[in-house]
Design a protein around this motif. Structure first.
Motif, short mmCIF file in Angstrom:
data_model
loop_
_atom_site.label_atom_id
_atom_site.label_comp_id
_atom_site.label_asym_id
_atom_site.label_seq_id
_atom_site.Cartn_x
_atom_site.Cartn_y
_atom_site.Cartn_z
N LYS A 192 0.67 -1.19 -0.19
CA LYS A 192 0.04 -0.10 0.05
C LYS A 192 0.87 1.21 0.07
O LYS A 192 1.84 1.47 0.98
CB LYS A 192 -1.08 -0.07 1.31
N THR A 193 0.77 2.40 -0.97
CA THR A 193 1.30 3.38 -1.26
C THR A 193 0.47 4.64 -1.26
O THR A 193 -0.81 4.31 -1.27
CB THR A 193 2.37 3.26 -2.25
N ASP A 194 0.96 5.66 -1.29
CA ASP A 194 0.29 7.01 -1.35
C ASP A 194 -0.38 7.07 -2.81
O ASP A 194 -1.50 7.60 -3.10
CB ASP A 194 1.20 7.99 -1.35
N SER A 195 -0.10 6.13 -3.75
CA SER A 195 -0.47 6.28 -5.08
C SER A 195 -1.59 5.29 -5.39
O SER A 195 -2.64 5.38 -6.10
CB SER A 195 0.59 5.77 -6.14
N ASN A 196 -1.93 4.47 -4.38
CA ASN A 196 -3.11 3.21 -4.50
C ASN A 196 -3.85 3.29 -3.26
O ASN A 196 -4.83 2.39 -3.01
CB ASN A 196 -2.34 2.14 -4.64
N ARG A 197 -3.82 4.16 -2.23
CA ARG A 197 -4.55 3.95 -0.78
C ARG A 197 -5.96 4.68 -1.06
O ARG A 197 -6.84 4.42 -0.07
CB ARG A 197 -3.83 4.72 0.06
N TYR A 198 -6.41 5.36 -2.20
CA TYR A 198 -7.55 5.88 -2.18
C TYR A 198 -8.64 5.34 -3.29
O TYR A 198 -7.86 4.46 -4.28
CB TYR A 198 -7.41 7.40 -2.48
N VAL A 199 -9.79 5.32 -3.20
CA VAL A 199 -10.58 4.85 -4.17
C VAL A 199 -10.83 5.80 -5.36
O VAL A 199 -10.72 6.85 -5.09
CB VAL A 199 -12.14 4.63 -3.66
N PRO A 200 -10.68 5.25 -6.56
CA PRO A 200 -11.01 6.03 -7.73
C PRO A 200 -12.30 6.99 -7.85
O PRO A 200 -13.12 6.36 -7.55
CB PRO A 200 -10.46 5.42 -9.01
N PHE A 201 -11.95 8.15 -8.33
CA PHE A 201 -13.07 8.98 -8.77
C PHE A 201 -14.26 9.13 -7.55
O PHE A 201 -15.37 9.07 -7.77
CB PHE A 201 -13.82 8.37 -9.89
N ILE A 202 -13.86 9.67 -6.39
CA ILE A 202 -14.71 10.25 -5.30
C ILE A 202 -14.72 11.53 -5.21
O ILE A 202 -13.94 12.38 -5.52
CB ILE A 202 -13.99 9.57 -4.04
N PRO A 203 -15.95 11.81 -5.47
CA PRO A 203 -16.32 13.25 -5.39
C PRO A 203 -15.76 14.22 -4.18
O PRO A 203 -15.48 13.77 -3.16
CB PRO A 203 -17.94 13.76 -5.45
N PRO A 204 -15.16 15.42 -4.38
CA PRO A 204 -15.03 16.10 -3.37
C PRO A 204 -15.79 16.56 -2.31
O PRO A 204 -16.93 16.65 -2.48
CB PRO A 204 -13.97 17.43 -4.10
N LEU A 205 -15.51 17.32 -1.14
CA LEU A 205 -16.15 17.89 -0.38
C LEU A 205 -16.88 18.95 -1.00
O LEU A 205 -16.22 19.72 -1.89
CB LEU A 205 -15.33 18.55 0.96
N HIS A 206 -18.12 19.24 -1.05
CA HIS A 206 -19.01 20.39 -1.70
C HIS A 206 -20.07 20.78 -1.05
O HIS A 206 -20.75 19.85 -0.19
CB HIS A 206 -19.25 19.85 -3.28
N GLY A 207 -20.44 21.91 -1.18
CA GLY A 207 -21.71 22.29 -0.57
C GLY A 207 -22.40 23.67 -1.27
O GLY A 207 -21.78 24.26 -2.32
#
Length: 820
Positions: free
Chosen positions: A685-700
């Motif tokens: 596990k690295t910084d390049s693969n630790r997140y799920v692809p295409f998750i929307p950012p915080l928004h409001g």
């Protein structure tokens, strides 16, 4: 399959005969203002489970003349007043009066999606929201998914102005089930640039389940459901109609729609026809974005019959869209857009200005046709009820990608879908409401008429068996259920040879396959899974309620995920599937809090969602460095392949609406979702693969709206509003092999105003809406915009890579109710 549908039709005939023996019941009464006692003329009284509405007369009286006996939720609404809901046991001739208090805030809506019976949102444990017609009218949008993309927890994966797919809490594609009037919408949802085939002018409200809804709908509802609910038919003895005209400045969008309907003696009908067209949209970085124009025509007609035995509806609709899809090619010096003119594609000229501003559709485009006929039925049998929904859909998708042979489609898909949904609502027993049922579909997809093949032809059969249970204990509501799903998926092998004249791939069969290229092998698999949910709500009083729900979702892989092997013309990538994939399963926990007083409404919810066998797309790298490229014809394309793993999504939504005085609204919302990719072992596990692809950012959003009436000048329902929509930077991205890149944050200022004009009788004869989005013409890229990655020169030092979203857009909409 034929035997299954014959059996269902036999059941309909049997239950129809049983239902016709039911005795007729009536419901009538008077609607008044709770404080003054004055009658509320034109108040609406609805029974959602019977899909029937009447309007109070000038003295506030209403009447349903022919109803099936039973227990129903009745909802009464009037502008500026708190809506009132009441469970009534309607037997014989029942008189029920309603007194509505004035209210400055929106009341909890009644919803029907995914529930055993119509329920107020505050009494449903399932995380569900309702998007009103008022909201849809007062917000400028370019398509029906864009219209709800600012709602907390909802986002849109977009490909230009008219193509968008819904995402709910970070999940999309075949994990979000789209319904149209309660019937599942089937139109090759696996495709990145395959939008939703729905006429946006025909929709009165939208209900969204934010979380696993597999219990009611099976596979493809693992992330939630978006249910587009059309305008109600006319009330008994009434005629309805409207004409809608719209113009948007950014892409010159011209839209028009007309509707007419009537009801008499329990028989109702309604029809609508719509057309809209647009040029290429523009922004200040790219100017006109080549090949984003569209030309869409829609039509639908609905017939219905209501009587003492229940109701029966028959609906027909067609959707016809000529939709351009850009590929992002540019001149390396000027960065102006270029276009393909030959099959060899060794030279691309710059697109002339007159082409960019034309309404004509280019040779390279998609032609999407969707035809649908469906029947919704509800039959009363004593104390019980049966609902039967049957539908047939034909989705034809042609993607033209040959500039020298513009009449020959590259991708040519024809999907036929038969869907069925049968529910039996048992008699209420000591307050327990139990319903059991079965639903599913049979599909066949033909791909052989094209020249490019990304998926094989296939047949699919889905069957789901389920039970839903609900009980109310005064202030406490409990709801839940269990479901078993089965899917059989079989695809055919495909062999091709070059066509003699064009050289394009063409399918061959029999002995001709001996010297042909084998693109797809035969594939056959059975998927199954168990899903369910259990939840509670507790209403401390009229103001405060809490809810909790835990749900297990299920989704079988779609055809693209297990068999894809080829270039999808609309995406510009070479896609590979994986035939050993297993079904996805999710476990989501939800907690919610709601506070609703005279001047303030607060809704707060948090969730945690763990998914196993989660399927996501990953860009492949070459062993020599850089992208892995696959050859199709004479062109190389970046290669993507689906993979499975375990992920965790968590986050929440908060909305706070303040109404210090009746006319002033200060509404605020914020939502966030985080995605952790747990597919890799700790050491990998690295910084390049630790997140799920295409998750929307915080928004409001933050919005201030002032409402006004000047009745002495025949002006009503006036409003003026300003809105700030803000999106944080998204740096939690899946960087491995350049699958995804970070996106900067941005803020957009929007505004709007509207007014209604009345005649001497006080009837509204015209509504005007003037709205604007991105008023300061900000250059931005939405994190879920596919056009962000359409960049032929990623090493260009000038920046501004990819295609940017729409710039300033002003819209004028005129809605003319027809008065009879």
């Amino acid at each position: 399959m034929k035997q299954s549908f014959t059996a269902i039709l036999s059941l309909i005939i049997f239950f129809s005969g049983t239902a016709f023996s039911q005795e007729k019941s009536t419901l009538s009464g008077k609607i008044t203002d709770a404080k003054s006692g004055d009658p509320l003329a034109s108040a609406t009284v609805s029974i959602p489970d019977l899909q029937i509405t009447v309007i109070a007369d000038s003295l506030g009286y209403y009447a349903f003349r022919s109803l099936p006996s039973g227990s129903y939720l009745v909802e009464v609404r009037y502008i500026g007043h708190k809506s009132v809901t009441r469970n009534l046991n309607i037997t014989g001739s029942l008189v029920a009066d309603f007194a509505l208090p004035e209210n400055t805030v929106e009341e909890s809506e009644v919803v029907i999606t995914g529930l055993s019976k119509a329920t107020q949102i505050k009494r449903s444990p399932v995380p569900i929201i309702s998007v009103s017609h008022d909201y849809l009218e007062k917000n400028l949008s370019t398509n029906i998914i864009d219209a709800i993309a600012k709602i907390p927890g909802i986002s849109a994966l977009s490909t230009g102005a008219n193509v968008a797919k819904p995402f709910i809490r970070g999940l999309g594609y075949n994990r979000v089930l789209t319904l149209s009037d309660g019937i599942r919408q089937e139109g090759q949802q696996w495709g990145d640039e395959h939008g939703v085939e729905v006429d946006q002018y025909s929709i009165e409200k939208i209900e969204v389940i934010k979380g696993p809804a597999s219990l009611s709908y099976g596979s493809d509802a693992l992330a939630g459901v978006v249910n587009f609910i059309p305008y109600k038919p006319a009330s008994e003895g009434k005629k309805i109609g409207d004409v809608i005209l719209e113009y948007q400045t950014n892409n010159g969008m011209l839209g028009g729609s007309a509707m007419l309907g009537a009801a008499k003696n329990g028989l109702e009908w309604k029809g609508r026809i719509t057309h809209k067209q647009a040029q290429d949209y523009r922004n200040k970085i790219d100017e006109r974005v080549y090949n984003t124009a569209f030309n869409e025509t829609d039509a639908n007609i609905a017939l219905g019959l209501h009587s003492k035995w229940g109701y029966s509806h028959l609906n027909f609709s067609l959707y016809n869209n000529l939709q351009e899809i850009p590929d992002g090619s540019r001149d390396s010096v000027s960065r102006k857009f270029t276009r393909q003119i030959t099959e060899e594609d060794n030279f691309r000229p710059i697109v002339p200005e007159d082409v960019l501003t034309s309404y004509a559709i280019s040779d390279l485009h998609q032609h999407v046709q969707h035809y649908r006929v469906y029947s919704g039925n509800s039959f009363r049998m004593g104390e019980s009820r049966i609902g039967v929904n049957l539908g047939f859909q034909k989705s034809i998708r042609k993607e033209f990608s040959h500039p020298q042979y513009p009449d020959i489609p590259g991708l040519d898909l024809e999907l036929n879908t038969l869907s069925y949904d049968v529910k039996y609502y048992l008699p209420q027993l000591d307050g327990w409401n139990l319903s059991i049922g079965a639903n599913g579909m049979y599909q066949s997809n033909n791909v052989a008429r094209g020249t490019e093949f990304v998926i094989p032809a296939y047949r699919q059969f889905d069957l789901g068996l389920f039970a839903l249970l609900k009980k109310t204990f005064d202030k406490l509501d409990i709801a839940g259920g269990l479901r078993y799903d089965y899917r059989f998926l079989k695809s055919e092998s495909l062999f091709t040879i070059p066509a003699p004249v064009t050289g394009f791939d063409q399918p061959v069969y029999g002995s001709d396959t001996l010297t042909a290229d084998k693109l797809f092998p035969t594939y056959s698999h059975r998927f199954s899974g168990v899903s369910g949910s259990i939840g509670v709500t507790y209403n401390f009083n009229d103001k405060i309620s809490i809810k909790a729900n835990i749900a297990r979702g299920y989704r079988a892989p779609n055809i693209s995920e297990v068999t894809a092997s080829g270039v999808h013309p609309g995406t510009g990538v070479y896609q590979l599937g994986n035939s050993v994939f297993q079904p996805e399963f999710s476990l989501q926990e939800d907690l919610g809090f709601s506070y609703n007083s005279k001047h303030i409404v607060i809704d707060f919810s948090i969730f945690n969602n763990t998914l196993s066998n989660y399927i996501y797309n990953q860009r492949l790298a070459s062993m020599k460095g850089g992208d892995s490229l696959s050859l199709s014809g004479s062109v190389e394309f970046p290669t993507y392949q689906f993979r499975q793993g375990k992920v965790q999504l968590y986050g929440g939504e908060l909305s706070m609406d303040f109404h210090p005085v009746k006319a002033l609204h200060f509404e605020n919302s914020i939502s966030v979702v985080y995605g952790n990719n747990n597919s890799f072992k700790p050491g990998l596990k690295t910084d390049s693969n630790r997140y799920v692809p295409f998750i929307p950012p915080l928004h409001g959003t933050s919005e201030v709206q002032y409402d006004f009436d000047i009745k002495s000048h025949h002006l009503v329902n006036g409003f003026i509003k300003i809105q700030l929509a803000y999106y944080a930077a998204q740096n939690r991205v899946y960087l491995l092999d350049n699958t995804e890149t970070p996106t900067p944050g941005y803020a957009l200022f929007n505004a709007g105003a509207g007014i209604g004009i009345t005649n001497k009788k006080g009837q509204v004869v015209c509504n005007f809406y003037l709205m604007g989005n991105n008023l300061f013409n900000i250059a931005y890229q939405d994190h879920l915009s596919r056009l962000k990655y359409f960049e032929p020169y990623p090493e260009d030092p000038r920046g501004f890579h990819g295609i940017y979203n729409m710039g300033r857009n002003l819209g004028l909409k005129i809605n003319i109710p027809l008065i009879f």
